[in-house]
Design an enzyme around this catalytic site. Structure first.
Site, short mmCIF file in Angstrom:
data_model
loop_
_atom_site.label_atom_id
_atom_site.label_comp_id
_atom_site.label_asym_id
_atom_site.label_seq_id
_atom_site.Cartn_x
_atom_site.Cartn_y
_atom_site.Cartn_z
N ARG A 93 0.81 -1.24 0.00
CA ARG A 93 0.00 0.00 0.00
C ARG A 93 0.83 1.27 0.00
O ARG A 93 0.34 2.34 0.33
CB ARG A 93 -1.00 0.03 1.16
N LYS A 95 2.37 11.71 -11.10
CA LYS A 95 1.74 10.68 -11.94
C LYS A 95 2.73 9.53 -12.08
O LYS A 95 3.85 9.73 -12.55
CB LYS A 95 1.42 11.23 -13.33
N GLU A 114 8.94 18.56 -24.41
CA GLU A 114 8.03 18.81 -23.28
C GLU A 114 8.22 20.23 -22.74
O GLU A 114 7.27 20.86 -22.25
CB GLU A 114 8.24 17.79 -22.15
N LYS A 162 5.10 23.44 -14.78
CA LYS A 162 4.45 22.17 -14.44
C LYS A 162 4.00 22.16 -12.99
O LYS A 162 2.85 21.80 -12.68
CB LYS A 162 5.39 20.99 -14.72
N GLU A 173 -6.08 16.23 -11.94
CA GLU A 173 -6.42 16.45 -13.35
C GLU A 173 -7.93 16.53 -13.59
O GLU A 173 -8.49 15.82 -14.43
CB GLU A 173 -5.80 15.34 -14.22
N ARG A 216 -5.02 20.86 -15.21
CA ARG A 216 -3.88 19.96 -15.43
C ARG A 216 -3.94 19.31 -16.82
O ARG A 216 -2.91 18.89 -17.35
CB ARG A 216 -3.81 18.90 -14.32
N ASN A 258 -1.48 17.99 -21.10
CA ASN A 258 -1.65 16.95 -22.11
C ASN A 258 -1.66 17.49 -23.52
O ASN A 258 -1.90 16.74 -24.47
CB ASN A 258 -2.97 16.21 -21.87
N HIS A 290 -0.48 15.47 -26.46
CA HIS A 290 -0.40 14.08 -26.04
C HIS A 290 -1.56 13.22 -26.52
O HIS A 290 -1.43 12.00 -26.56
CB HIS A 290 -0.29 13.98 -24.51
N HIS A 321 0.42 10.41 -27.82
CA HIS A 321 0.36 9.06 -27.20
C HIS A 321 -0.12 8.02 -28.21
O HIS A 321 0.33 6.87 -28.19
CB HIS A 321 -0.56 9.07 -25.98
N HIS A 343 9.65 9.58 -26.69
CA HIS A 343 8.35 10.13 -26.26
C HIS A 343 8.22 11.58 -26.75
O HIS A 343 7.18 11.97 -27.28
CB HIS A 343 8.29 10.07 -24.73
N1 NAD Z 1 4.57 10.99 -15.16
C1 NAD Z 1 4.48 12.01 -15.97
O1 NAD Z 1 3.88 13.05 -15.64
C2 NAD Z 1 5.14 11.94 -17.32
C3 NAD Z 1 5.30 13.10 -18.09
C4 NAD Z 1 5.96 13.00 -19.31
C5 NAD Z 1 6.44 11.78 -19.75
N2 NAD Z 1 6.26 10.68 -18.98
C6 NAD Z 1 6.79 9.37 -19.41
O2 NAD Z 1 8.20 9.45 -19.45
C7 NAD Z 1 8.68 8.44 -20.34
C8 NAD Z 1 9.77 9.02 -21.21
O3 NAD Z 1 10.85 9.41 -20.38
P1 NAD Z 1 12.33 9.55 -20.96
O4 NAD Z 1 12.28 10.30 -22.21
O5 NAD Z 1 13.18 10.00 -19.86
O6 NAD Z 1 12.65 8.04 -21.40
P2 NAD Z 1 13.60 6.89 -20.81
O7 NAD Z 1 13.43 6.74 -19.36
O8 NAD Z 1 13.34 5.70 -21.66
O9 NAD Z 1 15.07 7.45 -21.08
C9 NAD Z 1 15.50 7.61 -22.41
C10 NAD Z 1 16.81 6.85 -22.65
O10 NAD Z 1 17.88 7.52 -21.99
C11 NAD Z 1 18.62 6.59 -21.19
N3 NAD Z 1 19.21 7.36 -20.10
C12 NAD Z 1 18.57 7.84 -19.01
N4 NAD Z 1 19.41 8.65 -18.33
C13 NAD Z 1 20.59 8.65 -18.97
C14 NAD Z 1 21.83 9.32 -18.77
N5 NAD Z 1 21.99 10.19 -17.78
N6 NAD Z 1 22.83 9.07 -19.65
C15 NAD Z 1 22.66 8.24 -20.70
N7 NAD Z 1 21.49 7.61 -20.96
C16 NAD Z 1 20.48 7.81 -20.11
C17 NAD Z 1 17.61 5.54 -20.82
O11 NAD Z 1 18.21 4.34 -20.46
C18 NAD Z 1 16.80 5.42 -22.11
O12 NAD Z 1 17.49 4.59 -23.01
C19 NAD Z 1 7.49 7.96 -21.14
O13 NAD Z 1 7.13 6.68 -20.70
C20 NAD Z 1 6.41 8.96 -20.81
O14 NAD Z 1 5.12 8.41 -20.88
C21 NAD Z 1 5.63 10.74 -17.79
#
Ligand code: NAD
Length: 353
Positions: free
Chosen positions: A117, A139, A181, A217, A227, A231, A235, A238, A242, A257
């Site tokens: 939990r 999120k 973003e 943000k 949301e 909020r 999106n 997105h 998405h 992404h």
């Molecule tokens: N929770 C939220 O509010 C929210 C908002 C926006 C996006 N997201 C989510 O975030 C995700 C995308 O995140 P992302 O773009 O960070 O992707 P990711 O976590 O896949 O990272 C991108 C790549 O960079 C590599 N990496 C990470 N840090 C590194 C570093 N310091 N040096 C070298 N390589 C490194 C990772 O291994 C990966 O291959 C998606 O799943 C998306 O849906 C969530």
């Protein structure tokens, strides 16, 4: 020097991890807790050695290595991590530290939030995208087939530390993904941030720009954590983005992404001209930036029906229509436009054909 962003729902610090309150928390509130570090294949190599050698309190930490990539943000991996937690005899007072990009912070936050939990967790984002967006705002979640973030909970990190020195090892395409973003934050709420980003020639955006994007943000999240209204502005781009990401994920096409969001923003900007009053001049500025910055997508007309079907699963929808946030102008946005399929199809054609 550490900057704190004071916020109702998040405790965010910007600056060197070693000077942040991370160390203090490890040796005070979580002194007697087991520490579990969640990393992926890249952050295990690029980030964990520095963190391990910097913090004495982590010398006995359990390290959980996730396979990197969006395709691994799935329940099967969560089950394996929960089993590992059980083997490590993790208890409610133990602490999860997510060291990675948005995949690690989304999935690690979700894993921590539902185990027994809810365990406390700290986010140490290592991509630009996770610093300015994913690790902030509470999120957490995972994908369900091609449906993005379909399983998840709102659950805020105890602390998020954004240390830009982690960005040095990030691939350029991942910097561009995070910048998308940031552009979104400018488009929905700050014309000056948008202009600064479009004119920024640095490979990695400055600390000031990163802070400005995070502030937008966290302000929006503070006003509407669950949301129910504003909020949804976050999106923007997105609903389409998405669906593109889900569609390409199914076809095992590698894409970030942020690239999907950038093209989603272009389609949604086009819709904003007739529906929300975005001027054609401002649309052209957005279009020029996105077409010049992001690689053209492998989306053809045959995919449009599939994209629309994926949009019907968007979490903002209510009833049978697809819900959009649109731009009234650069820096101004409005939520809850309910659109018909043919309006969306026309915009997809305009952008991708
Ligand atoms: N929770 C939220 O509010 C929210 C908002 C926006 C996006 N997201 C989510 O975030 C995700 C995308 O995140 P992302 O773009 O960070 O992707 P990711 O976590 O896949 O990272 C991108 C790549 O960079 C590599 N990496 C990470 N840090 C590194 C570093 N310091 N040096 C070298 N390589 C490194 C990772 O291994 C990966 O291959 C998606 O799943 C998306 O849906 C969530």
């Amino acid at each position: 020097m550490i900057k704190q962003i004071v916020s109702k729902n998040n405790k965010i610090e910007l600056g060197m991890l070693t000077s942040s309150s991370f160390n203090f928390l490890l040796s005070s509130k979580y002194k007697d807790s087991k520490k579990i570090i969640i990393v992926d294949e890249n952050t295990e190599q690029e980030c964990w050695p520095f963190v391990l050698t910097s913090f004495e309190a982590l010398k006995d930490a359990e390290v959980i290595l996730l396979p990197s990539g969006e395709e691994n943000k799935v329940m099967e991996i969560c089950f394996q991590v929960w089993e590992a937690f059980t083997n490590y005899k993790i208890q409610r007072n133990d602490l999860v530290i997510n060291l990675g990009g948005g995949v690690v912070t989304d999935m690690g936050g979700f894993i921590a939030s539902v185990y027994k939990r809810g365990l406390d967790f700290i986010n140490v984002p290592t991509t630009l995208l996770s610093m300015v967006d994913a690790s902030v705002g509470g999120k957490t979640g995972i994908n369900l087939g091609p449906h993005k973030n379909q399983l998840g909970v709102f659950s805020a990190a105890e602390l998020t530390v954004c240390d830009a020195s982690f960005l040095k090892t990030l691939e350029p395409k991942e910097i561009l993904s995070g910048k998308s973003e940031m552009i979104k934050h400018g488009l929905i709420a700050s014309k000056s941030l948008f202009n600064d980003l479009v004119n920024d020639k640095n490979e990695i955006p400055s600390a000031e720009l990163i802070e400005a994007a995070i502030l937008i943000k966290s302000d929006i999240v503070d006003k509407d954590y669950k949301e129910e209204g504003d909020r949804k502005k976050l999106n923007f781009g997105h609903t389409i983005g998405h669906s593109i990401e889900g569609c390409l994920l199914e076809k095992q096409v590698e894409i970030t992404h942020g690239e999907c969001v950038a093209w989603g923003m272009l389609v949604e900007s086009y819709l904003s001209i007739s529906l929300a009053g975005l001027s054609s001049e401002e649309f052209s500025i957005i279009e020029t930036y996105i077409r010049n910055t992001y690689t053209a997508l492998a989306i053809d007309e045959a995919e449009f029906g599939n994209l629309i079907q994926l949009m019907f699963h968007d979490k903002k929808n209510q009833g049978a229509k697809i819900n959009f946030t649109l731009l009234n102008a650069i820096g101004e946005s409005t939520v809850d436009y309910q659109l018909e399929e043919d309006q969306i199809l026309e915009a997809l054609k305009k952008v991708f054909m």
